[in-house]
Design an enzyme around this catalytic site. Structure first.
Site, mmCIF file in Angstrom:
data_model
loop_
_atom_site.group_PDB
_atom_site.id
_atom_site.type_symbol
_atom_site.label_atom_id
_atom_site.label_comp_id
_atom_site.label_asym_id
_atom_site.label_seq_id
_atom_site.Cartn_x
_atom_site.Cartn_y
_atom_site.Cartn_z
ATOM 1 N N HIS A 193 60.362 -8.278 -0.930
ATOM 2 C CA HIS A 193 61.368 -9.240 -1.397
ATOM 3 C C HIS A 193 60.730 -10.272 -2.333
ATOM 4 C CE1 HIS A 193 63.635 -7.453 1.864
ATOM 5 N NE2 HIS A 193 64.700 -8.145 1.535
ATOM 6 N N HIS A 235 56.882 -11.280 7.513
ATOM 7 C CA HIS A 235 55.693 -11.259 6.663
ATOM 8 C C HIS A 235 54.817 -12.479 6.963
ATOM 9 C CE1 HIS A 235 57.070 -7.948 4.096
ATOM 10 N NE2 HIS A 235 58.266 -8.515 4.157
#
Length: 271
Positions: A193, A235
Protein backbone atom coordinates in the site's frame (compact mmCIF):
# COMPACT_ATOMS: atom_id res chain seq x y z
CA UNK A 1 77.49 -46.69 58.11
CA UNK A 2 75.55 -49.73 59.35
CA UNK A 3 74.39 -47.80 62.39
CA UNK A 4 73.36 -44.76 60.36
CA UNK A 5 71.13 -46.78 58.04
CA UNK A 6 68.79 -48.07 60.82
CA UNK A 7 68.64 -44.56 62.22
CA UNK A 8 67.57 -43.06 58.88
CA UNK A 9 64.98 -45.81 58.42
CA UNK A 10 63.57 -45.18 61.88
CA UNK A 11 63.53 -41.46 61.18
CA UNK A 12 61.59 -42.04 57.97
CA UNK A 13 59.08 -44.23 59.75
CA UNK A 14 58.59 -41.65 62.49
CA UNK A 15 58.23 -38.77 59.99
CA UNK A 16 54.59 -37.74 59.73
CA UNK A 17 54.91 -36.61 56.09
CA UNK A 18 55.85 -40.11 55.02
CA UNK A 19 52.43 -41.50 55.94
CA UNK A 20 50.05 -42.62 53.22
CA UNK A 21 47.59 -39.76 53.61
CA UNK A 22 50.40 -37.21 53.25
CA UNK A 23 52.16 -39.02 50.45
CA UNK A 24 49.05 -38.62 48.31
CA UNK A 25 49.53 -34.85 48.41
CA UNK A 26 52.98 -34.95 46.90
CA UNK A 27 53.00 -38.11 44.88
CA UNK A 28 49.96 -40.35 44.33
CA UNK A 29 50.17 -43.90 45.43
CA UNK A 30 50.44 -46.66 42.92
CA UNK A 31 47.34 -48.32 44.24
CA UNK A 32 45.38 -45.11 43.84
CA UNK A 33 46.69 -44.61 40.32
CA UNK A 34 45.73 -48.12 39.34
CA UNK A 35 42.27 -47.80 40.85
CA UNK A 36 41.72 -44.46 39.11
CA UNK A 37 42.93 -45.75 35.77
CA UNK A 38 40.71 -48.82 36.08
CA UNK A 39 37.68 -46.68 36.98
CA UNK A 40 38.41 -44.41 34.01
CA UNK A 41 38.64 -47.36 31.70
CA UNK A 42 35.39 -48.74 33.01
CA UNK A 43 33.64 -45.39 32.62
CA UNK A 44 35.12 -45.00 29.13
CA UNK A 45 33.93 -48.45 28.17
CA UNK A 46 30.47 -47.71 29.57
CA UNK A 47 30.35 -44.39 27.71
CA UNK A 48 31.39 -46.06 24.47
CA UNK A 49 28.76 -48.75 24.93
CA UNK A 50 26.14 -46.07 25.64
CA UNK A 51 27.22 -44.13 22.56
CA UNK A 52 26.94 -47.24 20.45
CA UNK A 53 23.48 -47.96 21.82
CA UNK A 54 22.37 -44.33 21.32
CA UNK A 55 20.27 -43.29 18.44
CA UNK A 56 22.41 -42.35 15.40
CA UNK A 57 20.20 -39.28 14.81
CA UNK A 58 21.05 -38.00 18.28
CA UNK A 59 24.75 -38.52 17.64
CA UNK A 60 24.54 -36.58 14.40
CA UNK A 61 22.63 -33.79 16.11
CA UNK A 62 25.21 -33.60 18.88
CA UNK A 63 28.03 -33.46 16.35
CA UNK A 64 26.37 -30.81 14.18
CA UNK A 65 24.84 -28.10 16.33
CA UNK A 66 22.75 -25.47 14.54
CA UNK A 67 24.33 -22.07 14.09
CA UNK A 68 21.71 -20.28 16.18
CA UNK A 69 22.75 -22.37 19.23
CA UNK A 70 26.35 -21.11 18.98
CA UNK A 71 27.06 -17.93 20.93
CA UNK A 72 28.84 -15.23 18.97
CA UNK A 73 31.56 -14.04 21.34
CA UNK A 74 32.86 -11.17 19.19
CA UNK A 75 30.00 -9.70 17.11
CA UNK A 76 30.78 -6.98 14.60
CA UNK A 77 29.69 -3.39 15.02
CA UNK A 78 27.43 -3.64 11.96
CA UNK A 79 25.72 -6.71 13.41
CA UNK A 80 25.12 -4.98 16.75
CA UNK A 81 23.77 -1.84 15.04
CA UNK A 82 21.51 -3.83 12.71
CA UNK A 83 20.08 -5.96 15.53
CA UNK A 84 19.52 -2.87 17.68
CA UNK A 85 17.67 -1.04 14.91
CA UNK A 86 15.64 -4.15 14.18
CA UNK A 87 14.64 -4.46 17.84
CA UNK A 88 13.65 -0.78 17.97
CA UNK A 89 11.62 -1.18 14.78
CA UNK A 90 9.72 -4.19 16.14
CA UNK A 91 9.09 -2.52 19.52
CA UNK A 92 7.84 0.76 18.02
CA UNK A 93 5.69 -1.05 15.45
CA UNK A 94 4.00 -3.09 18.17
CA UNK A 95 3.31 0.05 20.19
CA UNK A 96 1.85 1.84 17.20
CA UNK A 97 -0.38 -1.12 16.34
CA UNK A 98 -3.28 0.44 18.23
CA UNK A 99 -5.88 -1.11 15.91
CA UNK A 100 -4.34 -4.56 15.56
CA UNK A 101 -7.41 -6.24 17.07
CA UNK A 102 -10.68 -5.42 18.78
CA UNK A 103 -9.05 -5.54 22.21
CA UNK A 104 -6.49 -2.86 21.31
CA UNK A 105 -6.69 0.69 22.62
CA UNK A 106 -8.17 1.96 19.33
CA UNK A 107 -9.92 -1.27 18.41
CA UNK A 108 -13.19 0.53 17.69
CA UNK A 109 -11.56 2.51 14.85
CA UNK A 110 -10.25 -0.60 13.11
CA UNK A 111 -13.02 -0.60 10.49
CA UNK A 112 -12.35 3.02 9.57
CA UNK A 113 -8.60 2.38 9.31
CA UNK A 114 -9.23 -0.65 7.09
CA UNK A 115 -11.45 1.50 4.86
CA UNK A 116 -8.63 4.01 4.55
CA UNK A 117 -6.30 1.19 3.56
CA UNK A 118 -8.69 0.04 0.82
CA UNK A 119 -8.29 3.44 -0.88
CA UNK A 120 -4.66 2.48 -1.51
CA UNK A 121 -5.29 -1.07 -2.68
CA UNK A 122 -4.28 -2.13 -6.17
CA UNK A 123 -7.51 -3.82 -7.32
CA UNK A 124 -9.79 -0.73 -6.97
CA UNK A 125 -7.18 1.43 -8.70
CA UNK A 126 -6.75 -0.98 -11.61
CA UNK A 127 -10.53 -1.29 -12.02
CA UNK A 128 -11.01 2.48 -11.86
CA UNK A 129 -8.21 3.07 -14.37
CA UNK A 130 -9.78 0.62 -16.83
CA UNK A 131 -13.20 2.26 -16.51
CA UNK A 132 -11.72 5.72 -17.07
CA UNK A 133 -9.73 4.40 -20.03
CA UNK A 134 -12.87 3.05 -21.68
CA UNK A 135 -14.74 6.33 -21.19
CA UNK A 136 -11.84 8.58 -22.16
CA UNK A 137 -12.07 10.21 -25.60
CA UNK A 138 -8.90 12.32 -25.72
CA UNK A 139 -5.48 11.11 -26.82
CA UNK A 140 -3.71 12.81 -23.90
CA UNK A 141 -6.06 11.25 -21.38
CA UNK A 142 -5.66 7.80 -22.87
CA UNK A 143 -1.87 8.17 -22.85
CA UNK A 144 -1.81 9.09 -19.17
CA UNK A 145 -4.25 6.35 -18.22
CA UNK A 146 -2.35 3.66 -20.15
CA UNK A 147 0.89 4.59 -18.43
CA UNK A 148 -0.91 4.69 -15.10
CA UNK A 149 -2.19 1.16 -15.73
CA UNK A 150 1.35 0.09 -16.57
CA UNK A 151 2.61 1.64 -13.33
CA UNK A 152 -0.02 -0.17 -11.27
CA UNK A 153 0.78 -3.54 -12.85
CA UNK A 154 4.52 -3.02 -12.34
CA UNK A 155 3.91 -2.08 -8.71
CA UNK A 156 2.01 -5.32 -8.04
CA UNK A 157 4.67 -7.48 -9.71
CA UNK A 158 7.67 -5.75 -8.11
CA UNK A 159 6.21 -5.71 -4.59
CA UNK A 160 5.07 -9.35 -4.86
CA UNK A 161 8.56 -10.40 -5.99
CA UNK A 162 10.31 -8.49 -3.19
CA UNK A 163 7.94 -9.90 -0.58
CA UNK A 164 8.58 -13.44 -1.80
CA UNK A 165 12.32 -12.84 -1.46
CA UNK A 166 12.20 -11.22 1.99
CA UNK A 167 9.33 -13.28 3.49
CA UNK A 168 9.16 -10.98 6.50
CA UNK A 169 6.10 -11.30 8.70
CA UNK A 170 4.29 -8.41 10.31
CA UNK A 171 4.51 -7.41 13.98
CA UNK A 172 1.14 -9.08 14.67
CA UNK A 173 -0.30 -12.31 13.35
CA UNK A 174 -2.79 -10.62 11.01
CA UNK A 175 -4.35 -12.78 8.30
CA UNK A 176 -4.26 -11.03 4.89
CA UNK A 177 -7.62 -10.22 3.31
CA UNK A 178 -9.05 -11.42 0.03
CA UNK A 179 -7.82 -8.36 -1.87
CA UNK A 180 -4.34 -8.90 -0.46
CA UNK A 181 -4.29 -12.45 -1.78
CA UNK A 182 -5.42 -11.24 -5.22
CA UNK A 183 -2.45 -8.87 -5.43
CA UNK A 184 -0.07 -11.37 -3.73
CA UNK A 185 0.46 -8.89 -0.88
CA UNK A 186 0.84 -11.54 1.83
CA UNK A 187 4.12 -10.56 3.54
CA UNK A 188 5.23 -7.42 5.34
CA UNK A 189 8.35 -6.15 3.51
CA UNK A 190 7.91 -3.91 1.61
CA UNK A 191 4.45 -2.50 2.27
CA UNK A 192 2.46 -2.71 -0.96
CA UNK A 193 0.00 0.00 0.00
CA UNK A 194 2.83 2.40 0.84
CA UNK A 195 4.64 1.83 -2.45
CA UNK A 196 1.39 2.20 -4.40
CA UNK A 197 0.24 5.45 -2.81
CA UNK A 198 3.72 6.93 -3.10
CA UNK A 199 3.83 6.06 -6.80
CA UNK A 200 0.28 7.33 -7.40
CA UNK A 201 0.76 10.62 -5.57
CA UNK A 202 3.99 11.33 -7.43
CA UNK A 203 2.34 10.35 -10.73
CA UNK A 204 -0.63 12.67 -10.20
CA UNK A 205 1.54 15.54 -9.01
CA UNK A 206 3.58 15.33 -12.21
CA UNK A 207 0.88 14.64 -14.80
CA UNK A 208 -2.24 16.38 -13.48
CA UNK A 209 -2.83 20.07 -12.99
CA UNK A 210 -3.94 20.35 -9.37
CA UNK A 211 -4.43 23.27 -7.03
CA UNK A 212 -2.13 23.62 -4.05
CA UNK A 213 -4.74 22.42 -1.48
CA UNK A 214 -5.36 19.30 -3.57
CA UNK A 215 -1.62 18.66 -3.84
CA UNK A 216 -1.29 18.90 -0.06
CA UNK A 217 -4.28 16.61 0.47
CA UNK A 218 -2.77 14.10 -1.97
CA UNK A 219 0.48 13.94 0.00
CA UNK A 220 -1.39 13.67 3.31
CA UNK A 221 -3.52 10.86 1.88
CA UNK A 222 -0.42 8.91 0.90
CA UNK A 223 1.11 9.32 4.37
CA UNK A 224 -2.11 8.34 6.14
CA UNK A 225 -2.63 5.24 4.01
CA UNK A 226 0.97 4.14 4.56
CA UNK A 227 0.97 4.47 8.34
CA UNK A 228 -2.54 3.06 8.65
CA UNK A 229 -0.92 -0.28 7.80
CA UNK A 230 1.22 0.06 10.93
CA UNK A 231 -1.80 0.93 13.05
CA UNK A 232 -3.66 -2.25 12.10
CA UNK A 233 -0.52 -4.33 12.83
CA UNK A 234 0.00 -5.42 9.22
CA UNK A 235 3.45 -3.85 8.63
CA UNK A 236 6.46 -2.53 10.53
CA UNK A 237 7.55 1.09 10.33
CA UNK A 238 10.53 0.17 8.15
CA UNK A 239 8.21 -1.76 5.82
CA UNK A 240 6.18 1.39 5.19
CA UNK A 241 9.23 3.63 4.79
CA UNK A 242 10.81 1.20 2.36
CA UNK A 243 7.47 1.04 0.53
CA UNK A 244 7.57 4.82 0.03
CA UNK A 245 11.10 4.52 -1.38
CA UNK A 246 10.16 1.69 -3.75
CA UNK A 247 7.08 3.61 -4.87
CA UNK A 248 9.21 6.59 -5.86
CA UNK A 249 11.65 4.30 -7.71
CA UNK A 250 8.73 2.71 -9.56
CA UNK A 251 7.56 6.15 -10.64
CA UNK A 252 11.03 6.90 -12.00
CA UNK A 253 10.98 3.57 -13.85
CA UNK A 254 7.64 4.36 -15.47
CA UNK A 255 8.97 7.76 -16.51
CA UNK A 256 11.90 6.05 -18.22
CA UNK A 257 9.72 3.59 -20.13
CA UNK A 258 6.90 6.07 -20.77
CA UNK A 259 4.69 4.89 -23.63
CA UNK A 260 3.98 7.43 -26.34
CA UNK A 261 0.52 8.29 -27.63
CA UNK A 262 0.98 6.16 -30.74
CA UNK A 263 1.98 3.13 -28.68
CA UNK A 264 -1.00 3.61 -26.40
CA UNK A 265 -3.36 3.87 -29.37
CA UNK A 266 -1.93 0.68 -30.85
CA UNK A 267 -2.40 -1.17 -27.56
CA UNK A 268 -5.95 0.16 -27.20
CA UNK A 269 -6.83 -0.94 -30.71
CA UNK A 270 -5.49 -4.45 -30.01
CA UNK A 271 -7.42 -4.59 -26.76
Amino acid sequence: MPASQPRSRARDRNNVLNRAEFLSLNQPLKGNQESRSSSRKQSGQAGAAGAQNANPKERRQSQQLPEEDCMQLNPSFKGIAFNSLLAIDICMSKRLGVCANRASSWGGARSMINLLGITGHGIPWIAGTLICLVKSSTLAGQEVLMNLLLALLLDIMIVAGLQKLAKRKGPYDITPGLLDYLTMDTYAFPAGHASRVAMLSKFFLNHLVLAIPLRILLVLWALCVGFSRVMIGRHHITDVLSGFVFGYLQFRLVELIWMSSNTCQMLISIW
